[in-house]
Enzyme design. Structure first.
Site, PDB file in Angstrom:
ATOM      1  N   GLU A  79      48.073  61.145   0.982  1.00  0.00           N
ATOM      2  CA  GLU A  79      47.783  60.194   0.318  1.00  0.00           C
ATOM      3  C   GLU A  79      48.793  59.671  -0.396  1.00  0.00           C
ATOM      4  O   GLU A  79      49.580  60.225  -1.211  1.00  0.00           O
ATOM      5  CB  GLU A  79      46.730  60.651  -0.498  1.00  0.00           C
ATOM      6  CG  GLU A  79      46.266  59.825  -1.913  1.00  0.00           C
ATOM      7  CD  GLU A  79      45.787  58.469  -1.410  1.00  0.00           C
ATOM      8  OE1 GLU A  79      46.609  57.501  -1.993  1.00  0.00           O
ATOM      9  OE2 GLU A  79      44.717  58.274  -1.018  1.00  0.00           O
ATOM     10  N   CYS A  84      47.646  67.248   3.833  1.00  0.00           N
ATOM     11  CA  CYS A  84      46.973  66.335   2.861  1.00  0.00           C
ATOM     12  C   CYS A  84      45.789  67.262   2.081  1.00  0.00           C
ATOM     13  O   CYS A  84      45.156  67.953   2.867  1.00  0.00           O
ATOM     14  CB  CYS A  84      46.516  65.205   3.548  1.00  0.00           C
ATOM     15  SG  CYS A  84      45.262  63.795   2.750  1.00  0.00           S
ATOM     16  N   CYS A 144      53.982  52.840  10.904  1.00  0.00           N
ATOM     17  CA  CYS A 144      53.168  53.579  10.129  1.00  0.00           C
ATOM     18  C   CYS A 144      53.847  54.930   9.632  1.00  0.00           C
ATOM     19  O   CYS A 144      54.403  55.630  10.539  1.00  0.00           O
ATOM     20  CB  CYS A 144      51.999  53.907  10.885  1.00  0.00           C
ATOM     21  SG  CYS A 144      50.674  54.867  10.058  1.00  0.00           S
ATOM     22  N   CYS A 168      39.289  64.457   3.817  1.00  0.00           N
ATOM     23  CA  CYS A 168      38.225  63.811   4.400  1.00  0.00           C
ATOM     24  C   CYS A 168      38.068  64.644   5.671  1.00  0.00           C
ATOM     25  O   CYS A 168      38.718  64.929   6.520  1.00  0.00           O
ATOM     26  CB  CYS A 168      38.957  62.529   4.946  1.00  0.00           C
ATOM     27  SG  CYS A 168      39.477  61.590   3.576  1.00  0.00           S
ATOM     28  N   SER A 228      40.522  53.095   2.048  1.00  0.00           N
ATOM     29  CA  SER A 228      39.662  53.763   2.926  1.00  0.00           C
ATOM     30  C   SER A 228      38.191  54.137   2.347  1.00  0.00           C
ATOM     31  O   SER A 228      38.285  55.067   1.420  1.00  0.00           O
ATOM     32  CB  SER A 228      40.481  55.196   3.317  1.00  0.00           C
ATOM     33  OG  SER A 228      41.668  54.895   4.115  1.00  0.00           O
ATOM     34  N   GLU A 286      54.492  62.796  11.418  1.00  0.00           N
ATOM     35  CA  GLU A 286      54.515  61.838  12.361  1.00  0.00           C
ATOM     36  C   GLU A 286      54.983  60.491  11.799  1.00  0.00           C
ATOM     37  O   GLU A 286      54.571  60.203  10.779  1.00  0.00           O
ATOM     38  CB  GLU A 286      53.105  61.936  12.812  1.00  0.00           C
ATOM     39  CG  GLU A 286      52.450  63.155  13.416  1.00  0.00           C
ATOM     40  CD  GLU A 286      51.035  62.982  14.042  1.00  0.00           C
ATOM     41  OE1 GLU A 286      50.545  62.111  13.931  1.00  0.00           O
ATOM     42  OE2 GLU A 286      50.542  64.119  14.460  1.00  0.00           O
ATOM     43  N   SER A 293      47.740  52.257   1.875  1.00  0.00           N
ATOM     44  CA  SER A 293      46.271  52.573   2.089  1.00  0.00           C
ATOM     45  C   SER A 293      46.088  53.781   1.141  1.00  0.00           C
ATOM     46  O   SER A 293      46.861  54.684   1.128  1.00  0.00           O
ATOM     47  CB  SER A 293      45.986  53.006   3.574  1.00  0.00           C
ATOM     48  OG  SER A 293      44.578  53.359   3.802  1.00  0.00           O
ATOM     49  N   ASN A 326      38.777  58.186  16.530  1.00  0.00           N
ATOM     50  CA  ASN A 326      39.185  58.982  17.586  1.00  0.00           C
ATOM     51  C   ASN A 326      38.971  60.408  17.455  1.00  0.00           C
ATOM     52  O   ASN A 326      39.485  61.029  16.474  1.00  0.00           O
ATOM     53  CB  ASN A 326      40.757  58.841  17.718  1.00  0.00           C
ATOM     54  CG  ASN A 326      41.399  57.552  18.058  1.00  0.00           C
ATOM     55  OD1 ASN A 326      41.019  57.089  19.162  1.00  0.00           O
ATOM     56  ND2 ASN A 326      42.206  56.787  17.320  1.00  0.00           N
ATOM     57  N   CYS A 363      45.483  60.167  13.530  1.00  0.00           N
ATOM     58  CA  CYS A 363      46.876  60.375  12.799  1.00  0.00           C
ATOM     59  C   CYS A 363      46.586  61.938  12.564  1.00  0.00           C
ATOM     60  O   CYS A 363      45.685  62.583  11.996  1.00  0.00           O
ATOM     61  CB  CYS A 363      46.633  59.726  11.492  1.00  0.00           C
ATOM     62  SG  CYS A 363      47.821  60.021  10.258  1.00  0.00           S
ATOM     63  N   CYS A 405      39.311  63.849   9.640  1.00  0.00           N
ATOM     64  CA  CYS A 405      40.650  63.415   9.766  1.00  0.00           C
ATOM     65  C   CYS A 405      41.502  64.662  10.260  1.00  0.00           C
ATOM     66  O   CYS A 405      41.517  65.641   9.654  1.00  0.00           O
ATOM     67  CB  CYS A 405      41.033  62.990   8.259  1.00  0.00           C
ATOM     68  SG  CYS A 405      43.015  62.250   8.270  1.00  0.00           S
TER      69      CYS A 405
END
Length: 359
Positions: free
Chosen positions: A165, A112, A105, A116, A219, A92, A196, A297, A340, A119
């Protein structure tokens, strides 16, 4: 085996490769100009480049490795792109419109491994790192989209906050930063770029030593180890007593402000007590700190909900009372797959159902 993207080469790498391949040094300037200033989509359109160089480029590299699968446009002008890579994986990329310019972005990994718990990006484990070319090409595809609109718009800001990451794909991320920042090409200012990280302390030390002017965001999402480990597995490897000294080193080395990203989860990390703990954690570095409070979100099959408005306000006011610079992020693209990784996850689920129904 697929050819690599030409966008993966820094200017110096392109120049060295062309010279080693028997070409004149000035060919690098020509090729770079066609790629990033004139933004051609085919080597054959590089009109002042000789045929030998064109043949060499076509034999070893390609310009386009990403194909657009889905494009979602929001009422506020946000556009979310789902791109398919040469190996069939999907990533994305998001274009956002702000008063200060157009920000993109970008994604750095397919999936990933940070884990988290809130996420959408981590729903699927990391498949592989993106090459520097695949990261740069996200910017170029968005810029090509803007060029096609014929409104003389250009990407002015970049946030490296998409799926993955960045510091777990460190070398490719650094090459990406050098390529998009190069003054002979896209010339996106380093201070208009933010990377980030979820807190890979060893890479934060390394990044500080790079002497870049690129912004850093952390983060953090929780002000104590117990809570942070509960919602972010990375805290097991890099607890706050390892992470914060790395942040101190970065601040001392660069004297650049760092942004602390804090997603507010209802009745999890959004109490006044957590706000006070966060203020205490940052009190000795508040002159170079900014806390970005992010309304959550919700993601399907995840146990978290968005914090209530009063809790967000209480958290925000508590930080201000403790002299911590902070703000609440303005939402972009709330009427499309906002979180995301959501669009990618949704498309993967659709593909699975289609496969099952066909069998």
């Amino acid at each position: 085996m697929h050819k690599q993207s030409i966008y993966g080469l820094t200017y110096d790498q392109l120049k060295d490769w062309l010279v080693e391949s028997g070409q004149k040094r000035f060919r690098a300037d020509q090729v770079w100009d066609w790629l990033y200033r004139k933004r051609v989509k085919s080597f054959s359109n590089m009109k002042n480049v000789n045929k030998d160089t064109i043949d060499l480029l076509e034999e070893n590299y390609v310009i386009q490795t990403l194909s657009e699968t889905v494009k979602q446009e929001s009422k506020d002008g946000t556009i979310k792109f789902l791109f398919e890579l040469q190996d069939g994986n999907h990533i994305e990329t998001v274009l956002m419109r702000f008063d200060y310019g157009l920000s993109v972005c970008v994604t750095t990994q397919v999936g990933c491994n940070i884990g988290c718990s809130f996420c959408a990006s981590g729903i699927l484990r990391k498949n592989r790192d993106l090459t520097s070319g695949e990261i740069v090409e996200q910017i170029m595809n968005v810029q090509h989209h803007l060029d096609d609109q014929e409104k003389d718009e250009r990407v002015s800001h970049i946030v490296v906050m998409g799926i993955g990451e960045p510091f777990d794909n460190y070398d490719n991320t650094l090459d990406f930063l050098r390529i998009v920042n190069d003054q002979k090409g896209l010339s996106i200012g380093a201070r208009h770029i933010t990377v980030s990280t979820s807190g890979l302390a060893d890479k934060i030390y390394e990044f500080a030593d790079e002497n870049l002017q690129v912004n850093l965001a952390l983060s953090i999402h929780a002000p104590n180890n117990e809570l942070r480990t509960k919602i972010m597995k990375i805290n097991r490897a890099y607890p706050l007593e390892k992470l914060m000294p790395a942040i101190d080193y970065y601040l001392e080395k660069t004297n650049r402000r760092i942004t602390f990203e804090y997603i507010l989860l209802d009745d999890v990390n959004d109490h006044v007590e957590e706000a006070k703990q966060l203020a205490e954690l940052l009190k000795d570095k508040r002159h170079l700190s900014y806390v970005n409070l992010i309304p959550y979100n919700p993601v399907a099959d995840h146990p978290y909900e968005r914090s209530r408005k009063q809790n967000i306000l209480n958290f925000y006011e508590t930080l201000l009372e403790n002299n911590i610079n902070c703000g609440v992020r303005v939402e972009q693209g709330s009427d499309i797959d906002a979180a995301c990784g959501q669009l990618r996850s949704k498309q993967i689920e659709k593909a699975k159902k289609k496969k099952v129904n066909a069998s």
